[in-house]
Structure formats: C-alpha cells, structure tokens
Enzyme design. Structure first.
Site, PDB file in Angstrom:
ATOM      1  N   LEU A  84      50.107  51.572  24.853  1.00 28.66           N
ATOM      2  CA  LEU A  84      50.332  53.193  24.785  1.00 28.66           C
ATOM      3  C   LEU A  84      51.000  53.502  23.621  1.00 28.66           C
ATOM      4  O   LEU A  84      52.588  53.243  23.376  1.00 28.66           O
ATOM      5  CB  LEU A  84      50.522  54.107  26.010  1.00 28.66           C
ATOM      6  CG  LEU A  84      48.554  53.365  26.869  1.00 28.66           C
ATOM      7  CD1 LEU A  84      49.658  54.159  28.404  1.00 28.66           C
ATOM      8  CD2 LEU A  84      47.607  54.327  25.978  1.00 28.66           C
ATOM      9  N   LYS A 116      51.868  56.882  35.817  1.00 31.31           N
ATOM     10  CA  LYS A 116      52.561  55.680  35.171  1.00 31.31           C
ATOM     11  C   LYS A 116      52.623  54.719  35.707  1.00 31.31           C
ATOM     12  O   LYS A 116      53.956  55.242  36.115  1.00 31.31           O
ATOM     13  CB  LYS A 116      52.892  55.762  33.694  1.00 31.31           C
ATOM     14  CG  LYS A 116      53.501  54.678  32.936  1.00 31.31           C
ATOM     15  CD  LYS A 116      53.663  54.980  31.351  1.00 31.31           C
ATOM     16  CE  LYS A 116      53.411  53.265  30.469  1.00 31.31           C
ATOM     17  NZ  LYS A 116      54.747  52.801  30.990  1.00 31.31           N
ATOM     18  N   LYS A 315      56.419  60.090  29.019  1.00 26.35           N
ATOM     19  CA  LYS A 315      57.715  59.537  29.611  1.00 26.35           C
ATOM     20  C   LYS A 315      58.905  61.212  30.627  1.00 26.35           C
ATOM     21  O   LYS A 315      59.000  61.871  29.349  1.00 26.35           O
ATOM     22  CB  LYS A 315      58.746  58.537  29.323  1.00 26.35           C
ATOM     23  CG  LYS A 315      57.794  57.585  27.799  1.00 26.35           C
ATOM     24  CD  LYS A 315      57.617  56.663  29.150  1.00 26.35           C
ATOM     25  CE  LYS A 315      57.536  55.032  29.322  1.00 26.35           C
ATOM     26  NZ  LYS A 315      58.703  54.586  28.069  1.00 26.35           N
TER      27      LYS A 315
END
Length: 389
Positions: A84, A116, A315
């Site tokens: 990704l 994630k 993130k």
C-alpha cells in the site's frame, strides 16, 4: 542533482532498501523503524519520478516484499497481495481521495476504514468449503506454504459450514499475537530462564515459520480477515463492506472496529478517535487501511507499480519522548555488519518501556551529533525498533 549523482543515489537507496526488506520480511530482524523505511522509499520514488529513465522493473518501488525462504514449499498467488501507498497527514489523504475521484469522473464513493494490524499477511484458500492451503505474502506474487502452521490458529476455520460458500474461495488476513498473550508468553520465558521476545510482530512471524507445527501451536497466534482474494462457483457481494459481513457469516474473524465512511470527514473522525485510543487495543496498530468500497471502482482504478490506487495506509503519528543517552554500544549482525545502538534511561513510549534505540550507523551518529549524556528525542513508530531523531 546531476544524472551521475542521481544514478549513484538511486543505486545506493535500492541496495539499502533491499537489505532492510530482507531483514524485515525474511529474517524478522529489522534494524530500522517503519518510518525510516518509509522515508527511504519516498526518497527513491521521488528520484525515480524525477529521472524516469532510471526506473527499472526490479526497483523496490515496483515490488512488494521479500523472497520466500527455502524452508517451505513455494506458493504462487493467482492475484498478487499488493503493498500500500502511505499517507502521513490529512493533506496526503485529501490528495489520494481527489486523485481517485478524478480517475472515477468525479463519482462519489464510500470508503471502508480498518485498523492497520501490525502482523503478518497471509492468504487462505478453501475448496468445497475446506481449508486446503495457507500461504504467506512473500513478495506479493510468491509466498511460502505454511498451511499446517496456520491450521493451529484456533480463529481460522478448517471447514466453512454455511451452505452459501463459493466452491473456490481465497481470503486474506493478518496474523498477530495479542499484547496480553505476548506479555504472558514473555513472563513464562523469563520464569524458565529464557530471553524474552522482542515484540509481538516479529514473534508472530517467527512462530508462523516454524518447521514443526507443534511449536507453532504453543504460540498464542490470532488472525483478522481483512479482504476477499477471489471467489469462483458462488455469488459474493459487489463491494468490500458487504463482503466482510459475508465472510463473518462464513465463520471468519473480522475486526469489529471496521467502519464504513461516507465522506472524508467521517474518515478523519475515525482516524482521530483511534489515534488517541490505539493503546487501549489488545493488538498493535500503526494506522488505518482505507479502501474504496465498490469493487467496480476498485477494478476501474487498478494499481500502479506495487500499489493499488483504490486503497491507502493512513499512518498514525510516531510516538516520541525525551530521555537521556547513557551509553553507545555496538552489536555484530549475522552478516558481520557493526550496528551501533543507544542505551537509554528507561522511558515509556506508546505503552512500552524503552531502554534501547537504533542509531542506524556511524554516519547517522555524526550527522545528529549524538553523544553520551545528551538528552535525546526517541521515536517509536510502527511498534518495531525505536530510534533517536
């Protein structure tokens, strides 16, 4: 940067990235953090975009992971398990969303947001409702056959009992060790006079690659199924969200914290929520995985290089604290490399007590002017190895 300089830097970056990829995916012994690895990838991608004539098919920006080890039989993935692209802030997410919308002729779309998980990706194949093969991601195209080890994970169904299953079905998931189970495992090892394991992710990966399944069975492995790989001989929903619900009906464990977002604002609220609450989870996470929901849109968008255009990893910010550098030590790697590390005054970062951090190499120490007795900022990103910034 001149062409000769760019050529050398690109070559050096590829060598360095390949080295760290091998350490992470094959040896399960990373020496840099996720954020440092992402930084190397970004620099290489930027250079390749500026000098497209230097882009090669075997560049790390065009690949996914590492080669399979020789300990297990190889498995070819009919549909690759792609990596990704990353977004690190709200602006990065807006750019990704805008680009996708432009490629879809300004069509609106829902997005599925998933935590994630910091684990090991696997593909599970079922024929006539029976588990026949389980494989690691490997390099995305070729993985390792670890079927017998995966059969020891209690949350993986060996047989699908719901009558509506497709005759051929592949699902994908992330194998991990819960934090609480990892703590108990280390307490037991310490009680027996054995060295504790470093972190849950590496322990999960090493457990899954045990040649003796009875050893794997003793490890507290778990799994969340996060997507359909492919299905034949049976009807499945036409979007990712409903497919996850169907997989739950089939008996697969799907993360209950997944949400369907109808707008970027929904997504940002979900991101903010788990940025603050992630330490309350019993498993490690380092961000979100965001996927455009309709399969028809996913197919239209396709992929570029190693990454699908219809999904992205968003993130979480790296966690940082200030502490004192007590000593600089040296360790010898398996290949004879000398790796400096920092011994620190113990500090709690992201729920873990940190006493050591990576210093990368001598050049990094000189560049940062790090000296014993300094007060330093320690960053723990991706829950792997802390480093001094």
């Amino acid at each position: 940067m001149s062409d000769p300089e760019a050529t050398k830097r690109i070559r050096d970056l590829r060598d360095e990235i390949n080295h760290h990829t091998h350490l992470y995916h094959v040896l399960d012994s990373p020496i840099i953090s996720d954020s440092q690895y992402d930084s190397l990838i970004r620099e290489l991608r930027d250079l390749e975009e500026a000098h497209p004539e230097l882009l090669t098919a075997d560049s790390p920006t065009q690949l996914v992971g590492a080669v399979a080890t020789e300990s297990f039989a190889g498995v070819d993935h009919p549909i690759p398990l792609l990596s990704l692209a990353n977004a690190f802030d709200e602006e990065g997410m807006k750019i990704w969303h805008r680009r996708a919308q432009n490629l879809l002729d300004d069509a609106s779309f829902d997005m599925v947001s998933e935590l994630k998980i910091d684990g090991l990706a696997v593909a599970l194949t079922y024929e006539e409702g029976k588990l026949v093969r389980g494989a690691t991601r490997g390099n995305g195209y070729h993985g390792e056959d670890v079927t017998q080890n995966l059969r020891t994970i209690k949350s993986i169904p060996h047989i699908i009992t719901d009558p509506g299953y497709p005759k051929l079905l592949e699902v994908r998931g992330e194998v991990y060790i819960p934090k609480s189970s990892f703590q108990l495992l280390n307490e037991e090892r310490t009680h027996q006079g054995e060295a504790p394991y470093a972190n849950p992710r590496n322990t999960a990966a090493g457990s899954l690659r045990q040649l003796d399944p009875s050893v794997t069975a003793l490890r507290p492995l778990d799994i969340f199924i996060y997507s359909l790989g492919y299905a034949e001989g049976g009807a499945m929903p036409d979007n990712h969200w409903d497919t996850l619900q169907q997989l739950q009906i089939f008996g697969f464990k799907v993360n209950p914290n997944n949400v369907l977002c109808t707008s970027l604002a929904d997504l940002m609220n979900y991101f903010s929520l788990w940025s603050e609450k992630k330490e309350e989870l019993d498993y490690g996470v380092d961000g979100l995985v965001v996927k455009i929901n309709p399969f028809s849109f996913q197919q239209h968008l396709g992929s570029v290089g190693r990454e699908p255009r219809w999904a992205i990893a968003y993130k979480f910010p790296a966690t940082q604290e200030i502490t004192k550098l007590k000593r600089i030590g040296l360790s010898i790697g398996r290949t004879g490399t000398i790796n400096p590390y920092a011994e620190l005054e113990p500090v709690n970062i992201g729920g873990a007590t940190i006493k050591m951090a990576s210093l990368h190499n001598e050049e990094d120490i000189r560049r940062k002017d790090i000296r014993v007795g300094d007060w330093v900022i320690v960053e723990r990103a991706g829950e792997v190895i802390p480093h001094i910034i």
